[in-house]
Design a protein around this motif. Structure first.
Motif, PDB file in Angstrom:
ATOM      1  N   ASP A 216      34.063  37.713  54.634  1.00 23.53           N
ATOM      2  CA  ASP A 216      33.751  37.301  53.214  1.00 23.53           C
ATOM      3  C   ASP A 216      32.589  37.609  52.608  1.00 23.53           C
ATOM      4  O   ASP A 216      31.688  38.104  53.326  1.00 23.53           O
ATOM      5  CB  ASP A 216      33.700  35.690  53.447  1.00 23.53           C
ATOM      6  CG  ASP A 216      35.039  34.922  53.785  1.00 23.53           C
ATOM      7  OD1 ASP A 216      35.967  35.497  53.998  1.00 23.53           O
ATOM      8  OD2 ASP A 216      35.084  33.614  53.560  1.00 23.53           O
ATOM      9  N   ASP A 217      32.554  37.863  51.318  1.00 23.06           N
ATOM     10  CA  ASP A 217      31.280  38.138  50.525  1.00 23.06           C
ATOM     11  C   ASP A 217      30.812  39.486  50.813  1.00 23.06           C
ATOM     12  O   ASP A 217      29.682  39.575  51.069  1.00 23.06           O
ATOM     13  CB  ASP A 217      30.396  37.036  50.794  1.00 23.06           C
ATOM     14  CG  ASP A 217      30.939  35.562  50.088  1.00 23.06           C
ATOM     15  OD1 ASP A 217      31.275  35.388  48.804  1.00 23.06           O
ATOM     16  OD2 ASP A 217      31.137  34.443  51.102  1.00 23.06           O
TER      17      ASP A 217
ATOM     18  N   GLY B 198      28.106  32.210  48.293  1.00 17.98           N
ATOM     19  CA  GLY B 198      28.409  33.654  49.313  1.00 17.98           C
ATOM     20  C   GLY B 198      28.510  33.239  50.746  1.00 17.98           C
ATOM     21  O   GLY B 198      28.677  34.085  51.335  1.00 17.98           O
ATOM     22  N   VAL B 199      28.180  31.841  51.000  1.00 14.32           N
ATOM     23  CA  VAL B 199      28.226  31.615  52.306  1.00 14.32           C
ATOM     24  C   VAL B 199      29.033  30.089  52.447  1.00 14.32           C
ATOM     25  O   VAL B 199      28.961  29.452  51.407  1.00 14.32           O
ATOM     26  CB  VAL B 199      26.892  31.545  53.087  1.00 14.32           C
ATOM     27  CG1 VAL B 199      26.435  32.765  52.990  1.00 14.32           C
ATOM     28  CG2 VAL B 199      25.906  30.635  52.122  1.00 14.32           C
ATOM     29  N   THR B 200      29.598  29.824  53.575  1.00 13.11           N
ATOM     30  CA  THR B 200      30.390  28.737  53.439  1.00 13.11           C
ATOM     31  C   THR B 200      29.512  27.345  54.202  1.00 13.11           C
ATOM     32  O   THR B 200      30.377  26.514  54.551  1.00 13.11           O
ATOM     33  CB  THR B 200      31.686  29.032  54.416  1.00 13.11           C
ATOM     34  OG1 THR B 200      31.286  29.436  55.635  1.00 13.11           O
ATOM     35  CG2 THR B 200      32.404  30.073  53.648  1.00 13.11           C
TER      36      THR B 200
ATOM     37  N   HIS C 269      32.670  31.913  43.089  1.00 14.71           N
ATOM     38  CA  HIS C 269      32.250  31.487  44.159  1.00 14.71           C
ATOM     39  C   HIS C 269      32.077  29.806  43.993  1.00 14.71           C
ATOM     40  O   HIS C 269      31.206  29.516  44.612  1.00 14.71           O
ATOM     41  CB  HIS C 269      31.174  32.046  45.106  1.00 14.71           C
ATOM     42  CG  HIS C 269      31.267  31.966  46.565  1.00 14.71           C
ATOM     43  ND1 HIS C 269      30.963  30.811  47.166  1.00 14.71           N
ATOM     44  CD2 HIS C 269      31.705  32.731  47.587  1.00 14.71           C
ATOM     45  CE1 HIS C 269      31.063  30.976  48.417  1.00 14.71           C
ATOM     46  NE2 HIS C 269      31.683  32.067  48.707  1.00 14.71           N
TER      47      HIS C 269
ATOM     48  N   HIS D  30      31.174  36.619  58.338  1.00 10.24           N
ATOM     49  CA  HIS D  30      30.373  37.172  56.915  1.00 10.24           C
ATOM     50  C   HIS D  30      29.764  38.333  57.321  1.00 10.24           C
ATOM     51  O   HIS D  30      29.796  38.750  58.445  1.00 10.24           O
ATOM     52  CB  HIS D  30      29.481  36.193  56.599  1.00 10.24           C
ATOM     53  CG  HIS D  30      29.949  34.978  55.831  1.00 10.24           C
ATOM     54  ND1 HIS D  30      30.104  33.883  56.306  1.00 10.24           N
ATOM     55  CD2 HIS D  30      30.464  34.617  54.362  1.00 10.24           C
ATOM     56  CE1 HIS D  30      30.610  32.804  55.612  1.00 10.24           C
ATOM     57  NE2 HIS D  30      30.859  33.480  54.501  1.00 10.24           N
TER      58      HIS D  30
ATOM     59  N   HIS E 150      38.026  36.533  46.471  1.00 11.69           N
ATOM     60  CA  HIS E 150      37.403  35.224  46.752  1.00 11.69           C
ATOM     61  C   HIS E 150      36.933  34.769  45.703  1.00 11.69           C
ATOM     62  O   HIS E 150      35.812  34.008  45.845  1.00 11.69           O
ATOM     63  CB  HIS E 150      36.399  36.048  47.855  1.00 11.69           C
ATOM     64  CG  HIS E 150      35.448  34.997  48.582  1.00 11.69           C
ATOM     65  ND1 HIS E 150      36.091  33.865  49.283  1.00 11.69           N
ATOM     66  CD2 HIS E 150      34.330  34.726  49.178  1.00 11.69           C
ATOM     67  CE1 HIS E 150      35.337  33.130  49.910  1.00 11.69           C
ATOM     68  NE2 HIS E 150      34.329  33.610  49.879  1.00 11.69           N
TER      69      HIS E 150
HETATM   70 ZN   LIG Z   1      32.304  32.971  50.703  1.00  8.27          ZN
END
Ligand SMILES: [Zn+2]
Length: 477
Positions: free
Chosen positions: A213-214, A74-76, A334, A130, A330
């Motif tokens: 995102d997310d 969920g995070v990059t 993930h 985000h 997305h």
């Molecule tokens: Zn993401």
């Protein structure tokens, strides 16, 4: 008789007029109060414990031990494609489009329909971030080392509410105007998607795609500084968060969606044809804070629970769409696409198709998790997992890269690939130069974005200490 009758009629008319005046007054008062409420700066706090989802929320882990939050789905964070160690643009095929010397438009405060349209043929910038860290005291631990502070996923990948507001103002000051990504591309005679060489756009404005995102509010992150879910308050998109002590926070000042909605209300010329942002959704833990995903063994949910969540999220999706927001896939899980087999991509994409598309509607846009995509082995043949996505109808793919890049890629099966510039902690401590001027041309890009000024001390580390700690972590001299 006739005199009495006319007296009676006069009385009736008087009563009707008085009633009409009272009704009009009531309407005016009601109008004033709805116009004033919701107050975006005001957070509504109550101690309600009657939320039907409270069982779900209080059962979730809370980050109160001061431990470092490491990178999670969920995070990059920590991904080479994100941190700039690996550029996604291929120097052989990248087209460097000259940046037009677009004058910065003076704020007009007019809706785009009232602005003069001209042919625009420059690049279309695409930035993303985000979900916001709405409660910094939960997201940014204090009693850890400086390096641990900048390694925190909320430091790397996220921004705070004041930072987001400053970014919006800077983008507006630089003459940007939000555009829907679906407006900026077309199909050529062979059905191959490509960016439009030119399109109608308000004079003096520069188009900008902003993606988020997310926007799922994953269960595992609850209690760690982000909101729990989107809700509708007084006919507008608002937020809901239940803290560990039972306090409920509802309002319009905790997340990008209501903040951007308000910004566009105040600056109509920041939105072309009503466009807002692109919300990039996975499916494995539901969407928008609602657990709409399939029921699986051991997750403690019933199908009835799931259906309740589905019904609850539908009006939110409708209101988002009605107010200019739109959706991208997305992926479902993930995962890192580089590691996907064709079969695992079929499974992932089918689940998205079955569980998320029925809620949000069709989308042609795919945003690679972690900015990770699979390269062609011979520079010509489309990789299997990419082909799966192309065959499902996705046409426009978005990765991560601080430098501008967008091109139709024959080696990926004739789709558009675009990099998005990340606006997050990594950019704050590292990418100032890229945000100020285009690397290739040296021309202004986002000249009003000054990360040092925008930086929020609620991150619990000073800007200079953060830059130093980041360099130490990355081994940059
Ligand atoms: Zn993401």
């Amino acid at each position: 008789m006739s005199g009495e009758k006319s007296k009676g009629n006069g009385l009736k008319i008087m009563i009707i007029v008085m009633l009409a005046v009272i009704v009009a007054l009531v309407v005016i008062i009601a109008k004033i109060s709805t116009d004033k409420s919701p107050d975006p700066g005001k957070t509504i706090i109550n101690n309600s414990t009657s939320d039907p989802h409270s069982g779900v929320m209080t059962a979730l882990p809370h980050n109160t031990d001061g431990s470092v939050i490491t990178s999670e789905p969920g995070v990059t964070g920590n991904d080479p494609a994100v941190t700039g160690d690996q550029k996604t643009d291929d120097p052989e095929t990248a087209t460097v489009t000259p940046v037009p010397a677009t004058p910065t438009a003076a704020p007009t405060n007019k809706p785009s329909e009232e602005l003069k349209l001209v042919d625009y043929s420059g690049i279309v910038e695409h930035v993303f971030t985000h979900s916001l860290v709405a409660f910094p005291e939960l997201g940014y631990p204090k009693d850890i080392s400086n390096v641990d502070k900048v390694m925190n996923t909320y430091f790397i990948d996220c921004i705070t509410v004041p930072e987001f507001k400053a970014i919006l103002q800077a983008l507006y000051d630089d003459g940007y105007m939000l555009v829907n990504i679906n407006y900026v591309y077309e199909k050529d005679g062979n059905g191959v998607p490509r960016l439009k060489k030119s399109f109608k756009f308000p004079e003096g404005k520069k188009p900008l795609v902003f993606s988020f995102d997310d926007t799922c509010y994953y269960s595992e992150k609850m209690g760690r500084g982000m909101i729990d879910k989107l809700v509708i308050i007084d006919g507008k998109i608002g937020t809901y968060t239940k803290h560990k002590d039972g306090t409920v926070v509802q309002g319009f000042d905790e997340e990008h969606i209501p903040i951007l909605d308000r910004f566009v209300e105040e600056h109509p010329d920041f939105s072309f044809n009503g466009a807002k942002g692109m919300l990039c959704l996975t499916g494995y833990d539901g969407i928008l804070g609602y657990r709409t995903q399939r029921v699986s063994d051991g997750d403690g949910r019933t199908e009835a629970d799931r259906q309740r969540e589905i019904e609850a999220v539908k009006p939110i999706i409708k209101l988002l769409k009605d107010t200019g927001w739109y959706f991208a896939s997305h992926s479902y899980k993930h995962g890192l696409m580089e590691r996907y087999s064709t079969d695992s991509m079929i499974d992932c994409a089918t689940k998205f198709q079955n569980e998320v598309i029925p809620l949000i509607g069709e989308t042609k846009i795919y945003v690679y998790p972690y900015g990770s995509w699979k390269r062609s082995s011979d520079g010509k043949t489309c990789p299997g997992p990419q082909r799966v996505l192309n065959e499902m109808g996705f046409e426009y793919f978005c990765s991560v890269g601080a430098n501008w890049y967008a091109n139709t890629r024959a080696d990926l099966g004739n789709i558009i690939l675009q990099d998005r510039a990340n606006i997050d902690g990594t950019a704050f401590v590292w990418f100032q130069d890229i945000f100020t001027n285009h690397e290739e041309t040296g021309k202004p890009r986002f000249p009003s974005i000054n990360f040092r000024e925008i930086y929020d001390d609620a991150r619990n580390i000073s800007y200079d200490d953060a830059v130093a700690a980041y360099k130490e972590w990355k081994g940059i001299s």
